[in-house]
Design a protein around this motif. Sequence first.
Motif, short mmCIF file in Angstrom:
data_model
loop_
_atom_site.label_atom_id
_atom_site.label_comp_id
_atom_site.label_asym_id
_atom_site.label_seq_id
_atom_site.Cartn_x
_atom_site.Cartn_y
_atom_site.Cartn_z
N ALA A 131 0.84 -1.20 0.00
CA ALA A 131 0.00 0.00 0.00
C ALA A 131 0.88 1.25 0.00
O ALA A 131 1.90 1.30 0.69
CB ALA A 131 -0.92 -0.01 1.21
N PHE A 132 0.47 2.23 -0.77
CA PHE A 132 1.20 3.50 -0.83
C PHE A 132 0.71 4.38 0.31
O PHE A 132 -0.28 5.08 0.21
CB PHE A 132 0.97 4.18 -2.19
N THR A 133 1.41 4.27 1.45
CA THR A 133 1.07 5.06 2.64
C THR A 133 2.29 5.85 3.07
O THR A 133 3.43 5.54 2.69
CB THR A 133 0.63 4.16 3.81
N ARG A 134 2.05 6.85 3.88
CA ARG A 134 3.15 7.66 4.40
C ARG A 134 4.12 6.79 5.19
O ARG A 134 5.33 6.89 5.04
CB ARG A 134 2.57 8.77 5.29
N PHE A 135 3.58 5.91 6.03
CA PHE A 135 4.44 5.04 6.83
C PHE A 135 5.31 4.15 5.93
O PHE A 135 6.52 4.04 6.15
CB PHE A 135 3.59 4.17 7.77
N ASN A 136 4.72 3.51 4.93
CA ASN A 136 5.49 2.64 4.04
C ASN A 136 6.51 3.43 3.23
O ASN A 136 7.59 2.94 2.94
CB ASN A 136 4.56 1.85 3.12
N LEU A 137 6.17 4.66 2.88
CA LEU A 137 7.13 5.52 2.18
C LEU A 137 8.33 5.80 3.07
O LEU A 137 9.49 5.67 2.65
CB LEU A 137 6.45 6.83 1.77
N PHE A 138 8.07 6.15 4.34
CA PHE A 138 9.18 6.42 5.27
C PHE A 138 10.00 5.15 5.50
O PHE A 138 11.22 5.22 5.59
CB PHE A 138 8.65 6.96 6.60
N LEU A 139 9.33 4.02 5.58
CA LEU A 139 10.05 2.75 5.77
C LEU A 139 10.93 2.46 4.56
O LEU A 139 12.08 2.07 4.70
CB LEU A 139 9.07 1.62 6.02
N ARG A 140 10.37 2.64 3.35
CA ARG A 140 11.16 2.42 2.13
C ARG A 140 12.43 3.28 2.15
O ARG A 140 13.51 2.84 1.77
CB ARG A 140 10.33 2.76 0.88
N ASP A 141 12.29 4.54 2.60
CA ASP A 141 13.42 5.47 2.63
C ASP A 141 14.19 5.39 3.94
O ASP A 141 15.03 6.25 4.23
CB ASP A 141 12.92 6.89 2.38
N ALA A 162 9.05 1.79 -6.47
CA ALA A 162 8.01 1.07 -5.73
C ALA A 162 8.67 -0.13 -5.05
O ALA A 162 9.32 -0.93 -5.71
CB ALA A 162 6.91 0.61 -6.68
N PRO A 163 8.52 -0.25 -3.74
CA PRO A 163 9.15 -1.38 -3.03
C PRO A 163 8.30 -2.64 -3.15
O PRO A 163 7.08 -2.58 -3.31
CB PRO A 163 9.19 -0.90 -1.58
N GLY A 164 8.95 -3.77 -3.06
CA GLY A 164 8.24 -5.03 -2.98
C GLY A 164 7.90 -5.33 -1.53
O GLY A 164 8.50 -4.76 -0.61
N ALA A 165 6.94 -6.20 -1.32
CA ALA A 165 6.52 -6.54 0.05
C ALA A 165 7.68 -7.14 0.83
O ALA A 165 7.88 -6.81 2.00
CB ALA A 165 5.34 -7.49 0.00
N GLU A 166 8.45 -8.00 0.20
CA GLU A 166 9.59 -8.64 0.88
C GLU A 166 10.65 -7.61 1.23
O GLU A 166 11.27 -7.66 2.30
CB GLU A 166 10.17 -9.75 0.00
N GLN A 167 10.87 -6.64 0.34
CA GLN A 167 11.84 -5.57 0.61
C GLN A 167 11.43 -4.77 1.85
O GLN A 167 12.25 -4.51 2.73
CB GLN A 167 11.94 -4.64 -0.59
N LEU A 168 10.14 -4.42 1.96
CA LEU A 168 9.69 -3.68 3.13
C LEU A 168 9.79 -4.52 4.40
O LEU A 168 10.13 -4.00 5.46
CB LEU A 168 8.25 -3.20 2.95
N ARG A 169 9.49 -5.80 4.30
CA ARG A 169 9.62 -6.67 5.48
C ARG A 169 11.07 -6.70 5.95
O ARG A 169 11.35 -6.62 7.15
CB ARG A 169 9.15 -8.09 5.16
N ASN A 170 12.00 -6.81 5.02
CA ASN A 170 13.42 -6.83 5.39
C ASN A 170 13.87 -5.50 5.96
O ASN A 170 14.67 -5.45 6.90
CB ASN A 170 14.28 -7.23 4.20
N LEU A 171 13.38 -4.40 5.40
CA LEU A 171 13.72 -3.08 5.94
C LEU A 171 13.17 -2.93 7.35
O LEU A 171 13.82 -2.35 8.23
CB LEU A 171 13.19 -1.97 5.04
N GLY A 172 11.97 -3.44 7.59
CA GLY A 172 11.36 -3.34 8.90
C GLY A 172 12.17 -4.03 9.98
O GLY A 172 12.12 -3.63 11.15
N ARG A 173 12.92 -5.03 9.62
CA ARG A 173 13.75 -5.74 10.60
C ARG A 173 14.88 -4.88 11.13
O ARG A 173 15.42 -5.15 12.20
CB ARG A 173 14.32 -7.01 9.97
N LYS A 174 15.22 -3.82 10.41
CA LYS A 174 16.28 -2.92 10.86
C LYS A 174 15.81 -1.98 11.97
O LYS A 174 16.62 -1.31 12.59
CB LYS A 174 16.78 -2.05 9.69
#
Length: 194
Positions: free
Chosen positions: A89-99, A160-172
């Motif tokens: 989902a294109f959300t502010r939170f996911n955008l900040f997580l991607r970056d 655009a991030p993939g779901a797996e990419q965001l999951r891996n970023l979240g682990r940081k």
Amino acid sequence: MDGDFRTEFVREPAALKHHPALVLNADYRPLSYYPLSLWTWQDAVKAAYLDRVDIVAEYDHYVHSPSTVIRIPSVIVLKDYVKPQKRVAFTRFNLFLRDEFQCQYCGARGDLTFDHVVPRADGGVTSWENVVAACSPCNLRKGAKSLRRAGMSLRKPPRAPGAEQLRNLGRKFPPNLLHESWMDFLYWDAELQA
């Protein structure tokens, strides 16, 4: 008489809210890393009672009903596998997580907003490929100008991030509270220390 009043028998409901349960999918991976998939102890006990989850680890604290004493679950596993979402989902939170919660112009952390790389005034759209996390000073400095006119550059191109990419970023970005019983399930593929 007032000094003799005992308070040990007074129940403190807020004391047990600090015992969340880590929720794992049927494959023993957390449903999400950021935010970490946690349920309240009440939801965990209810799911266990309804036989929807298996309890893997427990706290040293108990809850009591008139006829039962139950240890509070700290790690639970869903019995049915929940398929992870492919679309992000294109959300502010996911955008900040991607970056990675960094300004994409200067690298600053904290007090973030977002910025359109190609300004909307110039036809820029609100999409993964045109929006980046930016600190307020950089956002004000760039304004409605192009990167070249503002004399700024991006740390990395927006994609655009993939779901797996965001999951891996979240682990940081682990939450403030990590119970010791969760560690084996959160970082099971981390490098072991000798």
